[in-house]
Design an enzyme around this catalytic site. Sequence first.
Site, PDB file in Angstrom:
ATOM      1  N   GLU A 192       9.124  22.896 -12.356  1.00 29.14           N
ATOM      2  CA  GLU A 192       8.764  21.793 -13.245  1.00 29.14           C
ATOM      3  C   GLU A 192       7.896  20.795 -12.481  1.00 29.14           C
ATOM      4  O   GLU A 192       8.422  19.953 -11.744  1.00 29.14           O
ATOM      5  CB  GLU A 192      10.018  21.067 -13.749  1.00 29.14           C
ATOM      6  CG  GLU A 192      10.969  21.939 -14.527  1.00 29.14           C
ATOM      7  CD  GLU A 192      11.865  21.113 -15.447  1.00 29.14           C
ATOM      8  OE1 GLU A 192      11.819  21.364 -16.661  1.00 29.14           O
ATOM      9  OE2 GLU A 192      12.563  20.206 -14.967  1.00 29.14           O
ATOM     10  N   LYS A 237      18.876  16.371 -21.936  1.00 24.98           N
ATOM     11  CA  LYS A 237      18.880  15.120 -21.158  1.00 24.98           C
ATOM     12  C   LYS A 237      19.900  14.139 -21.784  1.00 24.98           C
ATOM     13  O   LYS A 237      20.934  14.575 -22.270  1.00 24.98           O
ATOM     14  CB  LYS A 237      17.469  14.537 -21.058  1.00 24.98           C
ATOM     15  CG  LYS A 237      16.486  15.567 -20.491  1.00 24.98           C
ATOM     16  CD  LYS A 237      15.155  15.011 -20.097  1.00 24.98           C
ATOM     17  CE  LYS A 237      14.260  16.128 -19.560  1.00 24.98           C
ATOM     18  NZ  LYS A 237      12.964  15.657 -19.094  1.00 24.98           N
ATOM     19  N   SER A 266       6.530  19.622 -20.684  1.00 25.04           N
ATOM     20  CA  SER A 266       5.793  19.558 -21.948  1.00 25.04           C
ATOM     21  C   SER A 266       5.565  20.921 -22.596  1.00 25.04           C
ATOM     22  O   SER A 266       4.497  21.180 -23.163  1.00 25.04           O
ATOM     23  CB  SER A 266       4.466  18.803 -21.751  1.00 25.04           C
ATOM     24  OG  SER A 266       4.716  17.470 -21.322  1.00 25.04           O
ATOM     25  N   HIS A 302      17.030  18.838 -10.702  1.00 23.37           N
ATOM     26  CA  HIS A 302      16.030  18.310 -11.635  1.00 23.37           C
ATOM     27  C   HIS A 302      15.331  17.102 -11.004  1.00 23.37           C
ATOM     28  O   HIS A 302      15.975  16.289 -10.346  1.00 23.37           O
ATOM     29  CB  HIS A 302      16.700  17.917 -12.964  1.00 23.37           C
ATOM     30  CG  HIS A 302      15.702  17.705 -14.050  1.00 23.37           C
ATOM     31  ND1 HIS A 302      14.946  16.552 -14.135  1.00 23.37           N
ATOM     32  CD2 HIS A 302      15.302  18.510 -15.059  1.00 23.37           C
ATOM     33  CE1 HIS A 302      14.126  16.665 -15.174  1.00 23.37           C
ATOM     34  NE2 HIS A 302      14.328  17.840 -15.751  1.00 23.37           N
ATOM     35  N   ASN A 342      16.900  21.474 -22.316  1.00 28.41           N
ATOM     36  CA  ASN A 342      17.565  20.400 -21.583  1.00 28.41           C
ATOM     37  C   ASN A 342      17.551  19.155 -22.466  1.00 28.41           C
ATOM     38  O   ASN A 342      16.512  18.525 -22.629  1.00 28.41           O
ATOM     39  CB  ASN A 342      16.826  20.147 -20.256  1.00 28.41           C
ATOM     40  CG  ASN A 342      17.427  18.992 -19.470  1.00 28.41           C
ATOM     41  OD1 ASN A 342      18.477  18.468 -19.830  1.00 28.41           O
ATOM     42  ND2 ASN A 342      16.746  18.602 -18.395  1.00 28.41           N
ATOM     43  N   GLU A 348      14.387  14.388 -12.182  1.00 30.12           N
ATOM     44  CA  GLU A 348      14.948  13.076 -12.552  1.00 30.12           C
ATOM     45  C   GLU A 348      16.153  12.736 -11.683  1.00 30.12           C
ATOM     46  O   GLU A 348      16.366  11.573 -11.331  1.00 30.12           O
ATOM     47  CB  GLU A 348      15.308  13.074 -14.056  1.00 30.12           C
ATOM     48  CG  GLU A 348      14.044  13.028 -14.901  1.00 30.12           C
ATOM     49  CD  GLU A 348      14.154  13.675 -16.277  1.00 30.12           C
ATOM     50  OE1 GLU A 348      15.283  13.894 -16.763  1.00 30.12           O
ATOM     51  OE2 GLU A 348      13.092  13.974 -16.853  1.00 30.12           O
ATOM     52  N   GLY A 366       7.500  15.275 -19.739  1.00 31.53           N
ATOM     53  CA  GLY A 366       7.507  14.176 -20.707  1.00 31.53           C
ATOM     54  C   GLY A 366       6.173  13.470 -20.836  1.00 31.53           C
ATOM     55  O   GLY A 366       6.094  12.389 -21.417  1.00 31.53           O
TER      56      GLY A 366
HETATM   57  P1  13P Z   1       9.681  17.830 -21.420  1.00 33.63           P
HETATM   58  O1  13P Z   1       9.685  19.204 -22.056  1.00 33.63           O
HETATM   59  O2  13P Z   1      10.153  16.753 -22.355  1.00 33.63           O
HETATM   60  O3  13P Z   1       8.394  17.543 -20.734  1.00 33.63           O
HETATM   61  O4  13P Z   1      10.822  17.877 -20.251  1.00 33.63           O
HETATM   62  C1  13P Z   1      10.797  18.897 -19.321  1.00 33.63           C
HETATM   63  C2  13P Z   1      12.035  18.846 -18.523  1.00 33.63           C
HETATM   64  O5  13P Z   1      12.209  17.979 -17.683  1.00 33.63           O
HETATM   65  C3  13P Z   1      13.058  19.862 -18.782  1.00 33.63           C
HETATM   66  O6  13P Z   1      14.058  19.844 -17.817  1.00 33.63           O
END
Ligand code: 13P
Length: 252
Positions: free
Chosen positions: A167, A11, A213, A95, A9, A97, A173
């Site tokens: 997740e 982002k 992560s 997601h 992803n 976010e 992150g």
């Molecule tokens: P990270 O791997 O940067 O922690 O992000 C995970 C994520 O949100 C993937 O959709």
Amino acid sequence: MRDNIAAGNWKMNTTIAEGTALAAGLRKTHPKSCDKVILCVPYTHLSAVATELDGQGMISLAAQNLSSEESGAYTGEISARMLADTGAEYVLVGHSERRTLFNEDSSILSKKIDQALSHGLKVIYCLGEPLDIREANQHNAHVKAQLQDDLFHLSADQMQQVIVAYEPIWAIGTGKTATPDQAQEIHAYIRSIIQDKYDPNTASQTSILYGGSVKPANAKELFAKPDVDGGLVGGASLKVDSFSAICESFGS
Ligand code: 13P
């Protein structure tokens, strides 16, 4: 049996040129140990990355979002039909976010899932709990409610078009990963909930990815767990070396 999948992803990162170069680099790596690689790229990159991938090989394309509406006066929105037209095969829905920063609740998420499926897009459905819920030991109830509210209006046939990505928000992150045992425990729980709602076949065919992560250093241990069918990777998917190492982290 279900597929082992490594999904990246990106982002809100990369220009079109950077993204196409990343896809081109990954295309040359031919990971042997996973069944499927999916790149979840920004809207603006979809057509260019689709051209780069050329519909060949094991790498598939995903969008990171879509509109909950079919078409019409929704300025700035992108519909499922438009996404399917770019060559995208999948779309991320749910997601954390989008849930937290853009207030997407189950009434929106379930409409997005329906839009995607009705235009032939497969769904990578994300769920997971925040830190306070984990600390209160309420994470199972939290993910069960998310599944029931967002996803369980689907038929068993439609569920064949869905990949689930667990997740935990506290691991995204942050450099903090769920331990392989924590991931296994909740993935097995999610699979049991899918089995209770549908049937054993649907549950065993559903790929459940872990995200939060994931790095080359921890992917092998996570993916070795029987109910962890791969990863949804953020930061570490932005470099050919680290993402291709993750793609090679399945099996012994
Ligand atoms: P990270 O791997 O940067 O922690 O992000 C995970 C994520 O949100 C993937 O959709």
